[in-house]
Structure formats: C-alpha cells, structure tokens
Design an enzyme around this catalytic site. Structure first.
Site, PDB file in Angstrom:
ATOM      1  N   ALA A  32       0.851  -1.186   0.000  1.00 40.54           N
ATOM      2  CA  ALA A  32       0.000   0.000   0.000  1.00 40.54           C
ATOM      3  C   ALA A  32       0.888   1.238   0.000  1.00 40.54           C
ATOM      4  O   ALA A  32       2.078   1.177   0.332  1.00 40.54           O
ATOM      5  CB  ALA A  32      -0.927  -0.011   1.209  1.00 40.54           C
ATOM      6  N   GLY A  66       0.073  -5.163   0.666  1.00 45.34           N
ATOM      7  CA  GLY A  66      -1.127  -5.142  -0.149  1.00 45.34           C
ATOM      8  C   GLY A  66      -0.981  -5.886  -1.456  1.00 45.34           C
ATOM      9  O   GLY A  66      -1.968  -6.362  -2.023  1.00 45.34           O
ATOM     10  N   GLU A  69      -1.621  -9.434  -0.616  1.00 49.53           N
ATOM     11  CA  GLU A  69      -3.060  -9.538  -0.341  1.00 49.53           C
ATOM     12  C   GLU A  69      -3.870  -9.518  -1.635  1.00 49.53           C
ATOM     13  O   GLU A  69      -4.866 -10.238  -1.776  1.00 49.53           O
ATOM     14  CB  GLU A  69      -3.462  -8.403   0.603  1.00 49.53           C
ATOM     15  CG  GLU A  69      -2.900  -8.603   2.006  1.00 49.53           C
ATOM     16  CD  GLU A  69      -2.946  -7.356   2.865  1.00 49.53           C
ATOM     17  OE1 GLU A  69      -3.333  -7.475   4.046  1.00 49.53           O
ATOM     18  OE2 GLU A  69      -2.582  -6.278   2.384  1.00 49.53           O
ATOM     19  N   GLU A 115       4.043  -5.606   7.235  1.00 49.50           N
ATOM     20  CA  GLU A 115       3.340  -4.508   7.902  1.00 49.50           C
ATOM     21  C   GLU A 115       3.850  -4.225   9.311  1.00 49.50           C
ATOM     22  O   GLU A 115       3.876  -3.059   9.740  1.00 49.50           O
ATOM     23  CB  GLU A 115       1.833  -4.794   7.939  1.00 49.50           C
ATOM     24  CG  GLU A 115       1.128  -4.619   6.603  1.00 49.50           C
ATOM     25  CD  GLU A 115       1.164  -5.871   5.727  1.00 49.50           C
ATOM     26  OE1 GLU A 115       0.454  -5.893   4.711  1.00 49.50           O
ATOM     27  OE2 GLU A 115       1.903  -6.825   6.078  1.00 49.50           O
TER      28      GLU A 115
END
Length: 265
Positions: free
Chosen positions: A71, A116, A119, A139
């Site tokens: 992200a 992300g 994911e 993260e």
C-alpha cells in the site's frame, strides 16, 4: 469487441477472451493508494459485466521490479483510525470482487509482492511467480498489521504457523520458498512469465467455462464447511451442471471422439 475505459492508475486490456489488469504505477512500485484501489474495483466491474466475452482475468504489475510492493505509505502515514478503516474497507471491497468473479483469475507476479500486493495476489484463484519475485507481509515493520486481508488469506494458503511467522517477522521469501509453502502454484523465468500465464489461461478457456466457474464457486464456498455439508453442496452443484449445454456438448464430444466445442455463455 470490448472497449475498456481509460484509467489513470491501471490498464485493462482484452485479447482473445483473456483480460489483463495491470497495476500501472511503476514509479511507485505499483503501490496501492485510494485512487488505484477504486480503479481496480471499477475495472473488475467491467470484467464481471463482460463475462460472455472475457473468460479469464490475469492481474499483473507494470515494469520489471514490482507486482505491487504494498500500500502507498505516503498516503497512509498521516491517516487516523477512521481513515485507515475506510481504506481497508475499500481494499476488501475491491479484492472481494476478484474472488466473486465467475471467471478464473490468475496473478502473474512479476516482482516484489509485498503487503497489499500479496493480499491482492492472494485474492486470485491461481498465482504464478517470476523466479525473481519476492513475497512478504512486512506490515509489522511499519507498526501496523495487514489490513487488506493478509491475516486471513495468507493463513488459508500456508497455514497458521507459517502465516504467523511471515507476518510477525515481516521478512520476505523468494519464489522457491513461496512455491514450497503454497503461496504460488508455479514458477517461471522472468521473460517467460506472461507466456506461461497465457498458456495456462488458454488451457482453461478450452474447457466448459460454466463448469470452471461452478468448480471455483464450490471450492471457495465450501472449503471451510464441515466435510459432510461440503460434500452435499458439491453434489448439488454437480447435479446442476447436468442442466447445461456444456455438459451435453462435453459428453457428446467424448463419445464421438472429438474435441468439444463449448457454446458461448
């Protein structure tokens, strides 16, 4: 012929019943920000609405370095809890659309697949990784936990222990380890990745696509049910395929010793 919309952060191309959705922010390692997640969702709506023309969806990243490196930290750094929750919900909505497509989805992981990015890839049905790709959920090194589905989808791919190890350490694994633990299904050399993914997609297209979609649905919906309940669900879906043109054509072709010509959906 599909004329895809023009997007700022993603590309959607369709060729011979195969759509390719490319995250197109190479200068930012294809990092996911609000605008990109929104456009991913919009592009997926196009794919869903054109299921009669699009049989398989490939998702990849622009450039040679990254599938999606995570992200966008520059956007997230000053977010408060409410804003973070809103971003998480947007990602879940977009990635959920991938899982809910009737078409098979394949992640062509061409480089860094982190946070992300992992994911996003984990939302796809099948993942093929470049031999130079790196995978991880880092993260915790930023003081947060995965928020786009990583604690759940990674666990379902590799098991609780390995997921906890990867998330708690924040370390990356290479393609060979990702293949060994079940993050990816196949490995390809970088210059052969897209050819391998397209060959896989074309193999899928030759089959009864109603059956492919139903098989995907059964696997996704029944995998976590008790076995007897899951078996009953499978039986119901199996029986439903006998009411389709695909079943008639597939079995007739087999008995006539010819390749099936499955009807368009």
């Amino acid at each position: 012929m599909i004329k895809a919309k023009t997007y700022e952060n993603v590309l959607l191309d369709v060729d011979n019943e195969i759509a390719t959705l490319t995250i197109n922010r190479p200068k930012s390692m294809n990092a996911l920000n609000t605008a990109t997640l929104t456009e991913i969702g919009q592009a997926l709506d196009e794919v869903r609405d054109n299921a009669d023309l699009i049989k398989v969806l490939i998702i990849t990243g622009a450039g040679e370095k990254a599938f999606v490196a995570g992200a966008d930290i520059s956007e997230m750094r000053d977010m408060n809890s409410l804003q973070a929750a809103t971003l998480s919900k947007l990602a879940h909505e977009s990635f959920g659309k991938i899982e809910n497509l009737s078409q098979l989805t394949i992640a062509a992981v061409n480089g860094y697949c982190l946070g992300g990015g992992l994911e996003l890839a984990s939302s796809c049905d099948i993942r093929v990784g470049s031999s130079k790709a790196k995978f991880g959920q880092p993260e915790v090194t930023l003081g947060i936990v995965p928020g786009f589905g990583g604690t759940q989808r990674l666990t379902r791919l590799v098991g609780r222990g390995k997921a906890k190890e990867m998330i708690a350490t924040g370390t990356m694994v290479d393609a060979q380890e990702a293949y060994r633990v079940g993050i990816i299904e196949e490995i390809a050399e970088p210059d052969e990745l897209m050819d391998k993914v397209h060959a896989l997609a074309n193999t899928v297209i030759k089959n009864g696509l109603i059956a492919v979609g139903m098989a995907k649905y059964v696997i996704d919906r029944a995998a976590d049910l008790p076995l007897d309940t899951a078996i009953d669900f499978e039986t119901q879906m199996w029986a439903q395929t006998f009411a389709t043109e695909d079943q008639t054509e597939g079995m007739t072709a087999f008995l006539e010793k010819r390749k099936p010509a499955f009807p368009q959906k």
